[in-house]
Design a protein around this motif. Sequence first.
Motif, PDB file in Angstrom:
ATOM      1  N   ASN A  40     -86.730  51.781 -62.557  1.00 30.84           N
ATOM      2  CA  ASN A  40     -85.931  50.782 -63.602  1.00 30.84           C
ATOM      3  C   ASN A  40     -86.331  51.230 -64.685  1.00 30.84           C
ATOM      4  O   ASN A  40     -87.151  52.190 -65.052  1.00 30.84           O
ATOM      5  CB  ASN A  40     -86.629  49.382 -63.282  1.00 30.84           C
ATOM      6  CG  ASN A  40     -86.040  48.910 -61.998  1.00 30.84           C
ATOM      7  OD1 ASN A  40     -85.218  48.769 -61.623  1.00 30.84           O
ATOM      8  ND2 ASN A  40     -87.247  47.812 -61.591  1.00 30.84           N
ATOM      9  N   ALA A 138     -75.100  50.284 -66.046  1.00 32.82           N
ATOM     10  CA  ALA A 138     -76.128  50.176 -67.010  1.00 32.82           C
ATOM     11  C   ALA A 138     -75.739  49.427 -68.411  1.00 32.82           C
ATOM     12  O   ALA A 138     -74.510  49.708 -68.765  1.00 32.82           O
ATOM     13  CB  ALA A 138     -76.716  51.598 -67.432  1.00 32.82           C
ATOM     14  N   PHE A 156     -80.473  48.731 -65.968  1.00 38.47           N
ATOM     15  CA  PHE A 156     -79.585  48.542 -64.831  1.00 38.47           C
ATOM     16  C   PHE A 156     -79.136  47.248 -64.605  1.00 38.47           C
ATOM     17  O   PHE A 156     -79.847  46.179 -65.038  1.00 38.47           O
ATOM     18  CB  PHE A 156     -80.196  48.864 -63.528  1.00 38.47           C
ATOM     19  CG  PHE A 156     -80.492  50.486 -63.387  1.00 38.47           C
ATOM     20  CD1 PHE A 156     -79.606  51.453 -63.464  1.00 38.47           C
ATOM     21  CD2 PHE A 156     -81.849  50.727 -63.116  1.00 38.47           C
ATOM     22  CE1 PHE A 156     -79.858  52.708 -63.284  1.00 38.47           C
ATOM     23  CE2 PHE A 156     -82.241  52.359 -63.254  1.00 38.47           C
ATOM     24  CZ  PHE A 156     -81.474  53.167 -63.074  1.00 38.47           C
TER      25      PHE A 156
END
Length: 212
Positions: A40, A138, A156
Motif C-alpha cells: 500500500n 490509484a 490504491f
Amino acid sequence: MSRSLRRGALAATAIVFSIAALSACGAGNDAQTLEVRPDNAAVTVDDVKIQNALVITQPEARVKGPAVVSATVFNNGNLPQVIESITLPGTAGTVKLAAAGGSGPITVPALGSVVIGGEGNASAVIENGLAEARTGGAQKVVFKLSKTGDVALSAFVVPSAGYFKDFGPSIVPAPPGASPTASASASAEGEHGAGEGEHGTEPSGEATTAGH
C-alpha cells in the motif's frame, strides 16, 4: 551400478524431494502465500510518515454510497500535529474527518501515531462517494497537517471486501433491485442513531504514543 550412475540417481532423488518441499509450502490453508498482503501507498515528509493509505469504496461497483480514506499517520516530531483536512484532487469527493469516538479534530501525538479507518479509530468519510475512482486504480490523496503542511501520495482504490471490509464504509446500501441486508440496515441505524463519526460506536482506543 557404476559410480557415475549412482551419483545421477542421488541427484535426481534430491531434485524430487526439493520440488515436493516447495509444493508443500504452498499448500493448505496455512500456506505462507496466504499471509501476503498487497503493498500500500506510503510517503514521508519531514516528521510525518503516512503508510497503508487506501481509498475504500462500496463492496459492489454499481452501488452508490459513501467511501472512506484509510491510513496510518506517524508523527516523529516533538510536537503534536492536527490533520486539518484530507482532499482528493480532481474529484468531487469531500472528506469529513472525525477523531476516535466520532467528534473533534484528528490529532497525531508527538512521537506517536493515529489509525484512520476501522472500528474505534479516527475516520475520514467521503460522504458523497467517489464516482471518479475505479477499483484497482490509484487516487491522489492530500493530507494537510498543522505543522508539516500538505503531504500527498497516490492511494490504491479497493472495494470494502475481504481483508479491507473492516476498514471500509459503515453504511453499505443494497444493490439496485435487492432488499437491504440485516447488516446494512443495522449499520445505517447505528450511524444515524449515534449521529457521530463513521462508525457510530464507542471508541475502543485513542491515538497511541510510541517511540520510533
